[in-house]
Design an enzyme around this catalytic site. Structure first.
Site, PDB file in Angstrom:
ATOM      1  N   GLY A   1      13.718 -15.160  14.049  1.00 50.60           N
ATOM      2  CA  GLY A   1      14.349 -13.907  13.630  1.00 50.60           C
ATOM      3  C   GLY A   1      15.748 -13.783  14.226  1.00 50.60           C
ATOM      4  CG  HIS A   2      16.169 -13.280  18.455  1.00 50.03           C
ATOM      5  ND1 HIS A   2      14.961 -13.612  19.006  1.00 50.03           N
ATOM      6  CD2 HIS A   2      16.383 -11.980  18.774  1.00 50.03           C
ATOM      7  CE1 HIS A   2      14.459 -12.561  19.646  1.00 50.03           C
ATOM      8  NE2 HIS A   2      15.301 -11.553  19.512  1.00 50.03           N
TER       9      HIS A   2
ATOM     10  CG  ASP B   1      13.951  -3.949  16.037  1.00 52.55           C
ATOM     11  OD1 ASP B   1      13.090  -3.479  16.774  1.00 52.55           O
ATOM     12  OD2 ASP B   1      14.143  -5.184  15.925  1.00 52.55           O
TER      13      ASP B   1
ATOM     14  CB  VAL C   1      12.601 -14.180  10.299  1.00 51.62           C
ATOM     15  CG1 VAL C   1      11.973 -15.566  10.287  1.00 51.62           C
ATOM     16  CG2 VAL C   1      14.050 -14.242   9.828  1.00 51.62           C
TER      17      VAL C   1
HETATM   18  P1  AMP Z   1      15.589  -8.059  20.413  1.00 50.21           P
HETATM   19  O1  AMP Z   1      15.870  -9.293  21.184  1.00 50.21           O
HETATM   20  O2  AMP Z   1      14.134  -7.826  20.145  1.00 50.21           O
HETATM   21  O3  AMP Z   1      16.316  -6.851  20.935  1.00 50.21           O
HETATM   22  O4  AMP Z   1      16.199  -8.311  18.967  1.00 50.21           O
HETATM   23  C1  AMP Z   1      17.540  -8.674  18.802  1.00 50.21           C
HETATM   24  C2  AMP Z   1      17.882  -8.573  17.343  1.00 50.21           C
HETATM   25  O5  AMP Z   1      17.045  -9.459  16.600  1.00 50.21           O
HETATM   26  C3  AMP Z   1      17.668  -7.176  16.766  1.00 50.21           C
HETATM   27  O6  AMP Z   1      18.731  -6.878  15.883  1.00 50.21           O
HETATM   28  C4  AMP Z   1      16.367  -7.311  16.036  1.00 50.21           C
HETATM   29  O7  AMP Z   1      16.242  -6.411  14.956  1.00 50.21           O
HETATM   30  C5  AMP Z   1      16.471  -8.736  15.523  1.00 50.21           C
HETATM   31  N1  AMP Z   1      15.137  -9.263  15.197  1.00 50.21           N
HETATM   32  C6  AMP Z   1      14.043  -9.245  15.994  1.00 50.21           C
HETATM   33  N2  AMP Z   1      12.981  -9.759  15.324  1.00 50.21           N
HETATM   34  C7  AMP Z   1      13.417 -10.088  14.087  1.00 50.21           C
HETATM   35  C8  AMP Z   1      12.800 -10.658  12.925  1.00 50.21           C
HETATM   36  N3  AMP Z   1      11.509 -10.988  12.903  1.00 50.21           N
HETATM   37  N4  AMP Z   1      13.564 -10.850  11.834  1.00 50.21           N
HETATM   38  C9  AMP Z   1      14.883 -10.518  11.843  1.00 50.21           C
HETATM   39  N5  AMP Z   1      15.532  -9.988  12.894  1.00 50.21           N
HETATM   40  C10 AMP Z   1      14.805  -9.771  14.005  1.00 50.21           C
END
Ligand code: AMP
Length: 284
Positions: free
Chosen positions: A36-37, A150, A176
């Site tokens: 996702g990231h 999110d 993702v």
């Molecule tokens: P985090 O590290 O959880 O703060 O996420 C960092 C970024 O990655 C944020 O913009 C999240 O929305 C995005 N993100 C986390 N999981 C996913 C995913 N499965 N698909 C797409 N973007 C994601």
């Protein structure tokens, strides 16, 4: 890839990029990187000359009873992945660097911050808006990439950028998923193998709602009942919220004749997971 831990150095590196007339893309994360990231990094690389990524587990967005201490930290692996992917700058500040003793300024997007996850996690979006405002000032990106996973966070940040006239375009990228539909999340690492199976219930509930819409149901109250019923049938899951809202205001919508966000949050064991789908005219 250059890894930078201080604000002064990161500012200097980013200013060099933009002063040279190059576009700068930015992907803020809390690390424990997954596909996702990485999709956000790909999106930035496709659109911008230079891509900066940050890894910072932001204490301000965790409640006192939440998982700040056990949040997965995999810096070496993350660094290698970003290097492989071709990110240019990696910002990894410590907590003292971002919040030195005596810091007293917070950013609050009123109203929106109390909805969906903000209702379940008081103070969460104040923490998110504060850290993102600081990161935006440090990096001053042309584009910033966030995940639709999110969705409430994306709404809060779009409003932040708009209200404060920030010169950055917020780009929201698709969710993702794992092969079985579970939205990728750093918190999935907490799940036992049994819970990992149970966790698919979030996406299953959303698909059931989508199917009902495809069969002509438009009434949000009925659709929410359908979604809640799917979650209730999974013994390992406990519902936090199931909501159908406007994508920007996060206010409930009574029917889904126009574009609507169907969002769910549930606990599997003690792990809180979220997921959503966007119902648009084209999906009906
Ligand atoms: P985090 O590290 O959880 O703060 O996420 C960092 C970024 O990655 C944020 O913009 C999240 O929305 C995005 N993100 C986390 N999981 C996913 C995913 N499965 N698909 C797409 N973007 C994601």
């Amino acid at each position: 890839m250059k890894r930078i831990a201080t604000i002064a150095e990161m500012k200097a590196a980013c200013r060099r990029v933009t002063r040279n007339g190059k576009t700068l893309g930015f992907v803020p994360t809390m690390g424990a990187l997954h596909e996702g990231h990485l999709s956000l990094v790909h999106a930035s690389k496709a659109r911008c000359d230079v891509t900066a990524v940050s890894i910072f587990v932001n204490p301000l967005q965790f409640g006192p009873a939440e998982d700040l201490n056990k949040y997965p930290r995999t810096m070496e692996r993350d660094t290698a992945l970003l290097e492989q992917l071709g990110a240019d700058l990696l910002f990894t500040p410590g907590v003292e660097e971002m919040y030195p003793t005596g810091a007293q300024t917070y950013v609050l997007v009123e109203g929106l911050s109390d909805k969906l996850d903000g209702a379940s996690r008081p103070g969460h979006f104040r923490g998110v808006a504060t850290v993102v405002a600081k990161l935006f000032e440090i990096v001053r990106p042309d584009f910033a990439f966030f995940g639709q996973k999110d969705a409430a966070q994306a709404a809060v940040l779009r409003k932040l950028v708009n209200d404060l006239d920030m010169d950055v375009e917020v780009v929201v990228c698709p969710i993702v998923r794992e092969k079985d539909g579970l939205a990728m999340s750093s918190r999935n690492a907490y799940l036992t193998s049994e819970q990992r199976q149970q966790a698919t219930v979030l996406y299953r509930s959303l698909l059931r709602v989508q199917a009902a819409v495809d069969h002509g149901e438009r009434d949000s109250a009925k659709l929410i009942e359908i979604g809640k019923h799917v979650i209730a049938n999974e013994a390992g899951a406990k519902l936090d919220y199931f909501a159908i809202v406007d994508l920007d205001t996060l206010d409930p919508v009574v029917d889904v004749s126009h574009c609507a966000l169907v969002a769910v949050a549930a606990y599997v064991g003690s792990t809180r997971l979220i997921d959503n789908v966007l119902i648009t005219a084209s999906s009906r």
